[in-house]
Design an enzyme around this catalytic site. Structure first.
Site, PDB file in Angstrom:
ATOM      1  N   HIS A  31       0.847   8.826   3.541  1.00  0.00           N
ATOM      2  CA  HIS A  31       1.847   7.886   4.747  1.00  0.00           C
ATOM      3  C   HIS A  31       3.099   7.632   5.151  1.00  0.00           C
ATOM      4  O   HIS A  31       3.244   7.719   5.673  1.00  0.00           O
ATOM      5  CB  HIS A  31       1.547   6.070   4.174  1.00  0.00           C
ATOM      6  CG  HIS A  31      -0.508   6.170   4.244  1.00  0.00           C
ATOM      7  ND1 HIS A  31      -1.319   6.554   4.628  1.00  0.00           N
ATOM      8  CD2 HIS A  31      -1.736   6.066   3.096  1.00  0.00           C
ATOM      9  CE1 HIS A  31      -2.622   6.463   4.778  1.00  0.00           C
ATOM     10  NE2 HIS A  31      -2.206   5.673   3.679  1.00  0.00           N
TER      11      HIS A  31
ATOM     12  N   ASP B 279       0.693  -1.264  -0.375  1.00  0.00           N
ATOM     13  CA  ASP B 279       0.162  -0.242  -0.127  1.00  0.00           C
ATOM     14  C   ASP B 279       1.271   1.061   0.323  1.00  0.00           C
ATOM     15  O   ASP B 279       1.238   1.713   1.117  1.00  0.00           O
ATOM     16  CB  ASP B 279      -1.091  -0.041   1.353  1.00  0.00           C
ATOM     17  CG  ASP B 279      -2.068   1.352   1.865  1.00  0.00           C
ATOM     18  OD1 ASP B 279      -2.157   2.344   0.482  1.00  0.00           O
ATOM     19  OD2 ASP B 279      -3.148   1.091   1.987  1.00  0.00           O
TER      20      ASP B 279
ATOM     21  N   ILE C  89      -0.454   9.902   8.115  1.00  0.00           N
ATOM     22  CA  ILE C  89      -1.297   9.581   8.464  1.00  0.00           C
ATOM     23  C   ILE C  89      -1.145   7.707   8.917  1.00  0.00           C
ATOM     24  O   ILE C  89      -0.589   7.667   7.453  1.00  0.00           O
ATOM     25  CB  ILE C  89      -2.392   9.537   8.247  1.00  0.00           C
ATOM     26  CG1 ILE C  89      -2.734   9.310   7.133  1.00  0.00           C
ATOM     27  CG2 ILE C  89      -2.704  11.028   8.687  1.00  0.00           C
ATOM     28  CD1 ILE C  89      -4.463  10.261   6.711  1.00  0.00           C
TER      29      ILE C  89
ATOM     30  N   GLY D 238      -5.605   2.664   6.537  1.00  0.00           N
ATOM     31  CA  GLY D 238      -6.576   2.735   7.297  1.00  0.00           C
ATOM     32  C   GLY D 238      -6.564   1.508   7.885  1.00  0.00           C
ATOM     33  O   GLY D 238      -6.604   0.577   8.918  1.00  0.00           O
TER      34      GLY D 238
END
Length: 285
Positions: A194, A189, A209, A212
């Site tokens: 990120h 990912d 961040i 998720g």
């Protein structure tokens, strides 16, 4: 070009084959927080190859078709798409080595109206390439903020699992690492949101961040530990809504309410007292 309902509903998402090694399993388990206490024997079961177990949440990263919604022929305004909900059902024990196949499809589209966005429901079956057996089914809801008003149906809309109006029966705090997003992205990912501070600031965040689906894995760990005593065979299903992002290094507190057949849950970050996961549903195998 906007969304064409029938075209997107039947969009040919590529089938993916993935070779699975024990190192991939250990990396995923480590990336969602297992092993922070290297003397915890039950957590070492998810990192030490002679007795390796697969975290129940791992199918969400297996045989993924990638960010296919960026393709221009989908009509999706991909810059304004959000991951709203994630679910997972386990059907068979997950292998630590072998080959798996991912078959993805869109299961529903909901038009919320001009300026109000749209919902896209999708699922991915993970199959054992050798036997053809379905190992797991991963479901997802995407909120397409830039695609309302394409003339599609206004329902049905998936209803959230209710949260009990009482104190939770079980509460568990699990810390995330400051560098956790840098490790988790190695599961393929690679969204720069990120890792790249400049991209994160452009998106309105003070810093990169946590993915998720990494938060999904941390909450899965909390459920596995609190309700199954790390017995992966007892883990059947989990489903949740993403409410707010997590910053790497924050502590995720999972609040659990026991109910028949499983539990309801939600999660918040302790440092900001912010709910990050809501309307959670867990069921035993």
């Amino acid at each position: 070009m906007g969304i064409v309902y029938e075209k997107l509903l039947n969009y040919p998402i590529p089938e993916v084959r993935q070779a699975l090694r024990w190192q991939d399993v250990a990396l995923y388990n480590f990336s969602v927080g297992l092993g922070q206490d290297p003397m915890d024997e039950k957590q070492l079961d998810f990192l030490y190859e002679p007795r390796l177990k697969v975290m129940p949440s791992m199918p969400v990263v297996l045989a993924s078709p990638g960010f296919w919604s960026r393709n221009p022929d989908t009509g999706i305004v991909w810059q304004q798409i959000l991951h709203g909900e994630q679910g997972l059902v386990l059907h068979k024990p997950l292998p630590t080595e072998g080959e798996v196949i991912g078959r993805s499809r869109i299961t529903g589209l909901v038009d919320r109206g001009e300026g109000k966005g749209a919902l896209m429901y999708s699922e991915r079956e993970i199959l054992d390439a050798k036997t053809g057996e379905v190992l797991a089914t991963s479901t997802s809801t995407s909120f397409m903020r830039g695609n309302g008003g394409f003339g599609g149906p206004s329902g049905p809309v998936k209803q959230p699992h209710p949260e009990p109006q009482r104190a939770p029966d079980v509460t568990l705090d699990l810390a995330t690492r400051p560098e956790q997003a840098l490790v988790y992205r190695l599961n393929a990912d690679l969204n720069p949101l990120h890792i790249d501070p400049a991209v994160a600031r452009q998106a309105g965040f003070e810093r990169p961040i946590l993915h998720g689906l990494c938060s999904f894995g941390v909450v899965c760990h909390a459920l596995l530990r609190s309700l199954c005593d790390y017995d992966t065979a007892r883990f059947g299903r989990m489903d949740l809504r993403f409410s707010s992002p997590v910053y790497p290094g924050e502590t995720i507190r999972t609040e659990i309410w026991k109910e028949e057949g499983g539990a309801a849950f939600r999660a918040r970050v302790v440092e900001r007292d912010k709910v990050v996961v809501s309307n959670g549903l867990f069921r035993y195998a």
